[in-house]
Write an enzyme that holds these catalytic residues in place. Sequence first.
Site, PDB file in Angstrom:
ATOM      1  N   GLU A  18       1.060 -11.417 -16.734  1.00 37.31           N
ATOM      2  CA  GLU A  18       0.878 -10.295 -15.828  1.00 37.31           C
ATOM      3  C   GLU A  18       0.077  -9.147 -16.461  1.00 37.31           C
ATOM      4  O   GLU A  18      -0.798  -8.575 -15.823  1.00 37.31           O
ATOM      5  CB  GLU A  18       2.286  -9.824 -15.458  1.00 37.31           C
TER       6      GLU A  18
ATOM      7  N   LYS B   5       3.186  -2.975  -7.052  1.00 34.26           N
ATOM      8  CA  LYS B   5       4.576  -2.909  -7.483  1.00 34.26           C
ATOM      9  C   LYS B   5       5.541  -3.506  -6.468  1.00 34.26           C
ATOM     10  O   LYS B   5       6.328  -4.376  -6.777  1.00 34.26           O
ATOM     11  CB  LYS B   5       4.931  -1.451  -7.754  1.00 34.26           C
TER      12      LYS B   5
ATOM     13  N   GLU C 192      10.691 -15.236 -18.235  1.00 36.42           N
ATOM     14  CA  GLU C 192      10.370 -13.827 -18.029  1.00 36.42           C
ATOM     15  C   GLU C 192       9.315 -13.376 -19.051  1.00 36.42           C
ATOM     16  O   GLU C 192       8.394 -12.620 -18.721  1.00 36.42           O
ATOM     17  CB  GLU C 192      11.656 -12.989 -18.122  1.00 36.42           C
TER      18      GLU C 192
ATOM     19  N   HIS D  13       8.616 -34.241 -22.730  1.00 36.53           N
ATOM     20  CA  HIS D  13       8.390 -34.888 -21.430  1.00 36.53           C
ATOM     21  C   HIS D  13       7.035 -34.496 -20.849  1.00 36.53           C
ATOM     22  O   HIS D  13       6.811 -34.645 -19.652  1.00 36.53           O
ATOM     23  CB  HIS D  13       9.528 -34.543 -20.460  1.00 36.53           C
TER      24      HIS D  13
ATOM     25  N   CYS E 256       0.852  -1.182   0.000  1.00 38.42           N
ATOM     26  CA  CYS E 256       0.000   0.000   0.000  1.00 38.42           C
ATOM     27  C   CYS E 256       0.894   1.240   0.000  1.00 38.42           C
ATOM     28  O   CYS E 256       2.062   1.164   0.330  1.00 38.42           O
ATOM     29  CB  CYS E 256      -0.870   0.018   1.241  1.00 38.42           C
TER      30      CYS E 256
ATOM     31  N   ASN F   4       0.555  -0.076   6.167  1.00 34.04           N
ATOM     32  CA  ASN F   4       1.001  -0.935   5.072  1.00 34.04           C
ATOM     33  C   ASN F   4       1.590  -2.178   5.707  1.00 34.04           C
ATOM     34  O   ASN F   4       2.396  -2.064   6.626  1.00 34.04           O
ATOM     35  CB  ASN F   4       2.072  -0.182   4.265  1.00 34.04           C
ATOM     36  N   GLY F   5       1.203  -3.355   5.245  1.00 30.53           N
ATOM     37  CA  GLY F   5       1.758  -4.578   5.819  1.00 30.53           C
ATOM     38  C   GLY F   5       0.662  -5.433   6.405  1.00 30.53           C
ATOM     39  O   GLY F   5      -0.520  -5.281   6.066  1.00 30.53           O
TER      40      GLY F   5
ATOM     41  N   LYS G 216       5.682 -11.877 -18.096  1.00 32.22           N
ATOM     42  CA  LYS G 216       5.224 -10.569 -18.583  1.00 32.22           C
ATOM     43  C   LYS G 216       3.864 -10.704 -19.253  1.00 32.22           C
ATOM     44  O   LYS G 216       2.963  -9.915 -19.019  1.00 32.22           O
ATOM     45  CB  LYS G 216       6.269 -10.035 -19.575  1.00 32.22           C
TER      46      LYS G 216
ATOM     47  N   ARG H 248       1.752   1.150  -6.069  1.00 29.70           N
ATOM     48  CA  ARG H 248       1.974   0.224  -4.955  1.00 29.70           C
ATOM     49  C   ARG H 248       0.697  -0.504  -4.545  1.00 29.70           C
ATOM     50  O   ARG H 248       0.746  -1.494  -3.817  1.00 29.70           O
ATOM     51  CB  ARG H 248       2.508   0.989  -3.749  1.00 29.70           C
TER      52      ARG H 248
ATOM     53  N   TRP I 297      -3.753  -1.985  -1.269  1.00 31.74           N
ATOM     54  CA  TRP I 297      -3.725  -3.289  -1.934  1.00 31.74           C
ATOM     55  C   TRP I 297      -4.222  -4.265  -0.880  1.00 31.74           C
ATOM     56  O   TRP I 297      -3.557  -4.517   0.127  1.00 31.74           O
ATOM     57  CB  TRP I 297      -2.303  -3.626  -2.369  1.00 31.74           C
TER      58      TRP I 297
HETATM   59  O1  M6R Z   1      11.232  -5.292  -6.252  1.00 34.82           O
HETATM   60  P1  M6R Z   1      11.574  -6.701  -6.561  1.00 34.82           P
HETATM   61  O2  M6R Z   1      12.472  -6.858  -7.729  1.00 34.82           O
HETATM   62  O3  M6R Z   1      12.100  -7.451  -5.370  1.00 34.82           O
HETATM   63  O4  M6R Z   1      10.194  -7.382  -6.937  1.00 34.82           O
HETATM   64  C1  M6R Z   1      10.104  -8.749  -7.187  1.00 34.82           C
HETATM   65  C2  M6R Z   1       8.803  -9.096  -7.872  1.00 34.82           C
HETATM   66  O5  M6R Z   1       7.726  -8.758  -7.058  1.00 34.82           O
HETATM   67  C3  M6R Z   1       8.639  -8.382  -9.213  1.00 34.82           C
HETATM   68  O6  M6R Z   1       9.712  -8.630 -10.056  1.00 34.82           O
HETATM   69  C4  M6R Z   1       7.340  -8.852  -9.901  1.00 34.82           C
HETATM   70  O7  M6R Z   1       7.445 -10.197 -10.257  1.00 34.82           O
HETATM   71  C5  M6R Z   1       7.042  -7.975 -11.122  1.00 34.82           C
HETATM   72  N1  M6R Z   1       5.673  -7.584 -11.109  1.00 34.82           N
HETATM   73  C6  M6R Z   1       7.279  -8.670 -12.393  1.00 34.82           C
HETATM   74  O8  M6R Z   1       6.997  -7.879 -13.507  1.00 34.82           O
END
Ligand code: M6R
Length: 609
Positions: free
Chosen positions: A489, A604, A482, A505, A2, A99-100, A486, A27, A75
């Site tokens: 996501e 984020k 990756e 496999h 948050c 936050n948390g 992406k 965030r 969040w």
């Molecule tokens: O800030 P960080 O690199 O530690 O974050 C790790 C992941 O939360 C972050 O890479 C997440 O997977 C992204 N949304 C990917 O695009």
Amino acid sequence: MCGIVGAVAQRDIAEILLEGLRRLEYRGYDSAGLAVVDNEGHMGRLRRLGKVQVLADALDAHPLHGGTGIAHTRWATHGEPSEANAHPHVSDYIAVVHNGIIENFEPLRVLLIERGYRFESQTDTEVIAHLVHWELLQGGTLLEAVLRVIPQLRGAYGTVVMDQRDPSVLVAARSGSPLVIGRGVGENFIASDQLALLPVTRRFMFLEEGDVAEIKRREVNVFDKHGKAVERPEIESKVQYDAGDKGAYRHYMQKEIYEQPQAIKNTLEGRFNHGQINLSELGPDADALLAKVQHVQIIACGTSYHSGMVARYWFEALAGVPCDVEIASEFRYRKSAVRPGSLIITLSQSGETADTLAALRLSKELGYLGSLAVCNVAGSSLVRESDLALMTKAGTEIGVASTKAFTTQLTVLLMLVARVGRLKGMSEQVEHEIVHGLQALPARIEQMLSLDKTIESLAEGFSDKHHALFLGRGDQYPIAMEGALKLKEVSYIHAEAYAAGELKHGPLALIDADMPVIVVAPNNELLEKLKSNIEEVRARGGQLYVFADQDAGFTDSEGMKIIQLPHVEEIVAPIFYTVPLQLLSYHVALIKGTDVDQPRNLAKSVTVE
Ligand code: M6R
């Protein structure tokens, strides 16, 4: 996850809080709210379900006046996104943003109900408001009440508390979630990220783990986890003021993809000396430590984990150092055996990811040789708590989908591998190849970006698809992973990545005309093997999209679309091949009409586990 903003000032601060929330929206973005107290001690509170703009519209209709206030963009962890669950939460004259996660909120809730408190939300946060209220009834100042509440809380949190009856002060506490104080002239601020406060100050003081701070207009008093008054250094922020600006781009993700050549240039700058890699910024003792390294343990989450997987190939192939990579949330709860001479490397864009931080802290108990963080945020918890740190110079990354943070992480990791390798007997020739590859990379990526239109035209083929498969071999396997992350996501298309050799496999059973298969195919020693895997897919009617080196000998054919890419130095090919996959995901997301920069259910910086 948050976002938190607070202010103690003489002027009206609602607009400042709102602008702070806009800058923190990445965030968390399911609901937002603010509470403001004026000089007469009247508190106005406004909360809305949805984005910060919904709150801004509500504020236009119902302006709030006053110089002291707290604000929050959420969040959801406990309780669905709703107005009732949005922060600030109140207990009579006490208002709280948080936050948390408060892990023991259930027994606390029972206790508080027994004391006669009535809960209006399903959140864990509301217990903080009632606990502070209860402690104030027992006597003392707001600071003293918060200091008595903290030992009652279990979990990770950053919180800011306001007492309507005394608008001269805010009290903030940090335990696991970052908080930064912004110093003004005759006014002070607090936020979960300095970005929120850049419009009002550039002078920042980062709270440390366990700190509690009393924030007043003309003074800030900080107490450490033992309740001792401490001074925290004030720094002048170098973060660009306009980092939160999209400029001419439609989305932050697009802007950040396009920023990669410059971000990589910035990351390389000052790190070469006479054709060699120079990491003297690590300090005079670093080489002695790195020379002792016999094993590397990389820890990270999400996209950062994928860059760790690429680094594993590099550490073993180039530096001859055994390397393991593990997801932080697994590492921290596993009984792992520490190898002799093992260096722990944590990778993180934000430097605040809860699992990665916990893994770093655990590694200290386990007796690792030392720790090194590769991070994009100076002053973040990860950087401060590691023995050594190498910064990526990606600049602020706002899009929830990580792009430039990944390619700059890889850039730094390749330099680190070269440095460790040289200390371990890697030849000067290999170092020169690495240096040459890295120096050529920004221009190569510029060339790649000029293929944007071609990649955009492929995206149509995904508009009615529900699944996709990504394939790569060797150091391109993590790039396929990756690419899949992406795509899922930002487009919500289910995507998986496989090392191409694994196809037969099991996953080959998935192949049919509805399954796009995306392949990354640089011209390397695994190309022939990869071509066989591609044929296996083609023979079963799969729809192939092959991102291939122009010299790899592919041509378009039935069921197979070839995207010819310029040749790139093999050593940096993983970095280079990431970019077309980012562009593909971006364009598919546009077609799908998703919220590209703030995909559903995500945030984020993952500061809760
Ligand atoms: O800030 P960080 O690199 O530690 O974050 C790790 C992941 O939360 C972050 O890479 C997440 O997977 C992204 N949304 C990917 O695009």
